[in-house]
Write a protein that holds these residues in place. Structure first.
Motif, PDB file in Angstrom:
ATOM      1  N   ALA A  51       0.819  -1.210   0.000  1.00  0.00           N
ATOM      2  CA  ALA A  51       0.000   0.000   0.000  1.00  0.00           C
ATOM      3  C   ALA A  51       0.857   1.265   0.000  1.00  0.00           C
ATOM      4  CB  ALA A  51      -0.922   0.002   1.221  1.00  0.00           C
ATOM      5  N   TYR A  53       3.400   1.972  -1.930  1.00  0.00           N
ATOM      6  CA  TYR A  53       3.649   2.420  -3.293  1.00  0.00           C
ATOM      7  C   TYR A  53       2.433   3.160  -3.867  1.00  0.00           C
ATOM      8  CZ  TYR A  53       7.383  -0.955  -2.600  1.00  0.00           C
ATOM      9  OH  TYR A  53       8.451  -1.634  -2.095  1.00  0.00           O
ATOM     10  N   GLU A  54       1.258   2.655  -3.549  1.00  0.00           N
ATOM     11  CA  GLU A  54       0.030   3.302  -4.008  1.00  0.00           C
ATOM     12  C   GLU A  54      -0.107   4.685  -3.378  1.00  0.00           C
ATOM     13  OE1 GLU A  54      -4.806   2.586  -3.792  1.00  0.00           O
ATOM     14  OE2 GLU A  54      -3.462   0.854  -3.636  1.00  0.00           O
ATOM     15  N   SER A  55       0.274   4.798  -2.097  1.00  0.00           N
ATOM     16  CA  SER A  55       0.183   6.077  -1.399  1.00  0.00           C
ATOM     17  C   SER A  55       1.125   7.106  -2.007  1.00  0.00           C
ATOM     18  CB  SER A  55       0.509   5.880   0.085  1.00  0.00           C
ATOM     19  OG  SER A  55       0.531   7.120   0.765  1.00  0.00           O
ATOM     20  N   GLU A  57       2.289   7.112  -5.015  1.00  0.00           N
ATOM     21  CA  GLU A  57       1.765   7.400  -6.348  1.00  0.00           C
ATOM     22  C   GLU A  57       0.671   8.464  -6.287  1.00  0.00           C
ATOM     23  OE1 GLU A  57       0.135   4.054  -8.696  1.00  0.00           O
ATOM     24  OE2 GLU A  57       2.198   3.856  -9.407  1.00  0.00           O
ATOM     25  N   GLN A  58      -0.167   8.366  -5.273  1.00  0.00           N
ATOM     26  CA  GLN A  58      -1.285   9.302  -5.141  1.00  0.00           C
ATOM     27  C   GLN A  58      -0.833  10.657  -4.583  1.00  0.00           C
ATOM     28  OE1 GLN A  58      -4.147   7.202  -2.738  1.00  0.00           O
ATOM     29  NE2 GLN A  58      -4.944   6.004  -4.457  1.00  0.00           N
TER      30      GLN A  58
END
Length: 337
Positions: A51, A53-55, A57-58
Motif C-alpha cells: 500500500a 507504493y500506491e500512497s 503514487e497518489q
C-alpha cells in the motif's frame, strides 16, 4: 490561525531510530504549519508495504526515516527500490554548516547532484562461475543528460556559479566518457555557469585540501554516494545533512544516515538530518514560509548551543531537542524571513 491548505504526505517512519526522529519532525512541522496556515495529512506506512507504493503514487510526496538494509545478502535496499519504481533520477544533497556548530571547515556551502538510477546501483549482478561475480555498470545518454540538465537548471535558478562533473573517464573511457560527453553538451546551454571536470580520486583529495573550490558536484550514482558521505563530515556528519530523491512525478525526502539500532528507543537520536530534509520537502510543495520558520528555529537552537544532542557535543535527548526547536519557532528571531 485557520488552516488554509492541507498537504497529503506519505510518511515512512523507518526502523531503528526512525520512529523517534520522524515523530519529532512531524511534531515540529505541524506546529510550524499551524502558525502559517498549513496542514498535513500523514499517511503512515512501513517500508516495503504494498500500500506504500500506491500512497506515494497518489500523494507524490513522501518523507522517509532511515531503514536498515542488510549487508552482503538479504532483501534489496528499499531506497534503491523506491528510486527505481518512481524514477527518482536526481539525488539532491546540500551540505551547509549550521550556525554555532564548530567544525574544521567553517562556511561550507556546496551541493551534490547525483544520478540516482544507473551506474553500478542498477543492481545487475550475477555469478559467472563459482568464485567469479560480475556487476554491470550502466550509463546511458538519457540518464546522464537529464541529471546534468537538473544540475545546471538548479545552478541557473539559484545563482550557483560552478558545476564540476566528477568521473573516472581516464580508466572507464566508454561509460564515464559518455557521462562526460552528456555533461559537456548540456553545459553549452549555460554560459554563465563555469563548467569543469575532476577525476573522482583527485576530487576526494581536493575536497579535503580545499572544499571551497566547489559549488555543485555533478556525479554518477556510486561516486555521488561516496562523496556525499565525505562532504557531510565537513559540517558535522551524516546526522545533520538532508537528502532528496526527485523525479518528474514524485519526490521522496529522507535523512541520509542509517537506522542506528544500537541507540534505538533510548531518546539519543538527532532528528536534524530528517528535519532539514523536511525543510527541502516544504520548499518542494511551495510552502516557503513554513520552511523558513522550521529552518530558522532549528538554526536558533544550534546558534544558542544550549540544547543539543550528544553526537554534536550536547547532553540533550531527541525529545528535549525537538521541544527546543518548537520553542525557538515561537520567538520573533526564529520567524524572521
Amino acid at each position: 490561525m485557520t488552516t488554509k491548505r492541507t498537504h497529503k504526505i506519505t510518511l515512512i517512519p523507518g526502523d531503528g531510530i526512525g520512529p523517534e526522529v520522524s515523530g519529532a519532525v512531524v511534531n515540529i512541522l505541524e506546529a510550524a504549519g499551524a502558525a502559517t496556515g498549513v496542514g498535513f495529512e500523514w499517511h503512515r506506512y512501513a517500508a516495503g508495504a504494498e500500500a506504500l507504493y500506491e500512497s506515494i503514487e497518489q500523494n507524490r510526496v513522501a518523507l522517509k526515516g532511515p531503514v536498515t538494509t542488510p549487508i552482503g545478502g538479504g532483501f534489496a535496499s528499499i531506497n534503491v527500490t523506491l528510486r527505481k519504481k518512481f524514477e527518482l533520477f536526481a539525488n539532491f544533497r546540500p551540505v551547509k554548516n549550521l550556525p554555532g556548530l564548530k567544525t574544521k571547515y567553517p562556511d561550507i556551502d556546496l551541493i551534490i547532484v547525483r544520478e540516482n538510477m544507473e551506474d553500478l546501483y542498477a543492481g545487475l549482478e550475477h555469478e559467472v562461475v563459482p568464485g567469479v561475480v560480475q556487476a554491470l555498470k550502466i550509463i546511458t545518454d538519457k540518464g546522464s543528460s537529464r541529471i546534468a540538465q537538473f544540475a545546471f537548471d538548479y545552478a541557473r535558478k539559484h545563482g550557483r556559479k560552478k558545476v564540476h562533473a566528477i568521473h573516472k573517464a581516464n580508466i572507464m573511457k566508454l561509460s564515464d566518457g559518455l557521462f562526460l560527453r552528456c555533461c559537456r553538451r548540456v553545459a553549452e546551454g549555460f554560459p554563465e555557469v563555469t563548467y569543469a571536470e575532476h577525476i573522482v580520486d583527485n576530487t576526494c583529495m581536493q575536497l579535503v585540501l580545499n572544499p571551497y573550490q566547489y559549488d555543485i558536484l555533478l556525479t554518477e550514482n556510486l561516486y555521488g554516494d561516496i562523496l556525499s558521505d565525505l562532504c557531510s563530515a565537513f559540517v558535522g556528519g551524516l546526522g545533520l545533512v538532508p537528502g532528496a530523491n526527485l523525479g518528474t512525478e514524485c519526490a521522496i525526502f529522507e535523512a541520509v544516515h542509517g537506522s542506528a539500532p544500537d541507540i534505538a528507543g533510548k531518546d539519543l537520536a538527532n532528528p536534524t538530518a530528517l528535519l532539514q530534509s523536511a525543510v527541502l520537502m516544504l520548499h518542494h510543495i511551495n510552502e516557503a514560509e513554513t520552511a523558513e520558520r522550521v529552518q530558522n528555529g532549528l538554526e536558533q537552537v544550534y546558534r544558542e548551543g544550549k540544547v543539543l544532542t550528544k553526537d554534536v557535543g550536547g547532553t540533550s535527548g531527541t525529545k528535549e531537542f525537538a521541544e527546543a526547536v518548537l520553542k525557538a519557532m515561537e520567538s520573533p528571531v526564529a520567524v524572521s524571513v
